[in-house]
Motif scaffolding. Structure first.
Motif, PDB file in Angstrom:
ATOM      1  N   THR A   1      19.931 -44.336  79.381  1.00 27.30           N
ATOM      2  CA  THR A   1      19.548 -44.551  80.909  1.00 27.30           C
ATOM      3  C   THR A   1      18.140 -44.940  81.166  1.00 27.30           C
TER       4      THR A   1
ATOM      5  N   PHE B   1      16.139 -43.559  83.170  1.00 25.41           N
ATOM      6  CA  PHE B   1      15.239 -42.236  82.819  1.00 25.41           C
ATOM      7  C   PHE B   1      15.138 -41.801  81.431  1.00 25.41           C
ATOM      8  N   ASP B   2      15.998 -41.958  80.593  1.00 21.03           N
ATOM      9  CA  ASP B   2      15.680 -41.711  78.962  1.00 21.03           C
ATOM     10  C   ASP B   2      15.068 -42.830  78.333  1.00 21.03           C
TER      11      ASP B   2
ATOM     12  N   LYS C   1      10.160 -34.641  83.662  1.00 16.36           N
ATOM     13  CA  LYS C   1      10.820 -34.929  84.779  1.00 16.36           C
ATOM     14  C   LYS C   1       9.902 -35.386  86.140  1.00 16.36           C
TER      15      LYS C   1
ATOM     16  N   TYR D   1      17.507 -46.064  90.393  1.00 15.31           N
ATOM     17  CA  TYR D   1      18.520 -46.565  89.113  1.00 15.31           C
ATOM     18  C   TYR D   1      18.216 -45.852  87.811  1.00 15.31           C
TER      19      TYR D   1
ATOM     20  N   ASP E   1      19.895 -43.535  86.475  1.00 15.16           N
ATOM     21  CA  ASP E   1      20.987 -43.145  85.833  1.00 15.16           C
ATOM     22  C   ASP E   1      21.802 -44.285  85.348  1.00 15.16           C
ATOM     23  N   ARG E   2      21.299 -45.698  85.659  1.00 14.85           N
ATOM     24  CA  ARG E   2      21.701 -46.991  85.095  1.00 14.85           C
ATOM     25  C   ARG E   2      21.277 -47.122  83.825  1.00 14.85           C
ATOM     26  N   LYS E   3      21.849 -47.832  83.000  1.00 13.49           N
ATOM     27  CA  LYS E   3      21.374 -48.549  81.741  1.00 13.49           C
ATOM     28  C   LYS E   3      20.843 -50.031  81.988  1.00 13.49           C
TER      29      LYS E   3
END
Length: 371
Positions: A92, A94-95, A112, A127, A129-131
């Motif tokens: 994602t 975030f990652d 975080k 966005y 949580d999106r890939k």
């Protein structure tokens, strides 16, 4: 943040190919500096040496007054943004942004907090949580920049980060990167082959050709006071017009080319004479070329009869592409309220105070009149 100092930095491949030769300059703390030049000029190699991704063949490199020639990239406290984004497709947003911090064992709360702050600055917090596959090119570039921001490095390095974006988005991202620089007060080094990008973004610009630095200056000084023929032709769009000719000094002081004779102002003639150059190239920017029959109020040179080959209307202005009987070509910028047609004749002249002269043998500028 940090200063970067290069002392005679050289990169040689296979023992003979000099990609960068004797690069020496200092990037000041919080400065946004742009490395610009045509493909193969060594700008990306120079950036990669700063990053530690290319070994320095000779010379020394300092970051924050520490010699880093033999320091591995992860210990240089830099963050790099690549042309192809280099995002992990299975992670994602975030990652992707958090990955570098996780590898350095940062606490989860700190990761975080940093990701949230960077995503808010870049307006990609919706966005997280999106890939990457679900994002536009501009959004992916923001994620790549965000991944650099969360590191809070001493130096940000950008390797042609906007080249994959469409024209409109590139303009938008240029503005956003300049705003980001002002907000972060970071030291940034930016590589591009696009001189418009360089002119609009850099505090200073380093112009390279064939691995050699041609000039380091502010955008306006590069445009108004190029040191040589290459810089004059590379900086500015459309490019500067060039006319080969000779200088003649005597009862009258003149620049002569086939079909064109220009009488030189006394101070300019005196300075040109000091250079001891005969064969030279006259340079004139497109905005300093005029229709002599319509702009008679200007301080203009003799008329040069040319035929219109093409007319390029751009709304607020028109570009005329002209050719003389001897094949000499020029580009001229004029007002959009005038009417010109392909095949028409224009008597062009140049602003006497805005002519540039370059030695034909060396390409170096000559005849500079002190202000």
């Amino acid at each position: 943040m940090a200063t970067i100092q290069l002392n005679n930095v050289t990169k040689i491949y296979d023992g003979e190919v000099k990609a960068v030769y004797n690069a020496s300059f200092t990037i000041e703390d919080k400065e946004f500096i742009v490395l610009v030049g045509p493909s193969g000029c060594g700008k990306s190699t120079l950036l990669r040496m700063i990053a530690g991704l290319e070994e320095i063949s000779d010379g020394t490199l300092f970051i924050d007054e520490k010699k880093v020639n033999d320091v591995v990239p992860k210990d240089r406290d830099i963050a790099m943004v690549f042309q192809n984004y280099a995002l992990y497709p299975h992670m994602t947003v975030f990652d992707n942004m958090a990955f570098g911090l996780k590898m350095r064992k940062y606490p989860k709360n700190e990761i975080k907090k940093r990701v949230a702050n960077a995503s808010r600055i870049l307006e990609i917090d919706a966005y997280l949580d999106r890939k990457p596959g679900a994002l536009s090119g501009g959004q992916r570039q923001r994620v790549a920049i965000g991944r650099a921001i969360v590191r809070q490095p001493k130096v940000f390095l950008f390797d042609e980060p906007l080249s994959n974006l469409d024209a409109k988005l590139r303009v938008q991202m240029r503005i956003e990167l300049k705003q980001l620089h002002a907000r972060l007060q970071a030291t940034m080094v930016y590589v591009t082959h696009d001189q418009v990008e360089a002119m609009t973004m850099g505090d200073r610009i380093v112009v390279l050709k064939d691995g050699i630095i041609q000039q380091i200056d502010t955008p306006l000084n590069l445009y108004n006071n190029p040191h040589n023929l290459f810089v004059a032709g590379f900086i500015g769009s459309p490019t500067m017009n060039f006319i080969p000719g000779i200088l003649q000094f005597g009862e009258s002081n003149e620049f002569k080319s086939d079909g064109l004779t220009i009488e030189l102002p006394p101070m300019l003639a005196a300075n040109l004479k000091k250079s001891r150059s005969s064969d030279c190239t006259l340079g004139v920017r497109v905005e300093d070329v005029f229709d002599a029959d319509m702009d008679s109020q200007k301080n203009l040179t003799a008329k040069y009869r040319m035929t219109i080959e093409a007319v390029e209307p751009l709304g607020s202005e028109i570009y005329l592409y002209l050719q003389a009987d001897n094949g000499q070509k020029l580009c001229m910028r004029t007002a959009s309220d005038r009417t010109y047609h392909r095949g028409g004749i224009v008597n062009v002249a140049f602003d006497v105070d805005r002519m540039y002269f370059f030695d034909a043998a060396t390409g170096n500028r000559i005849g500079i009149v002190a202000s």
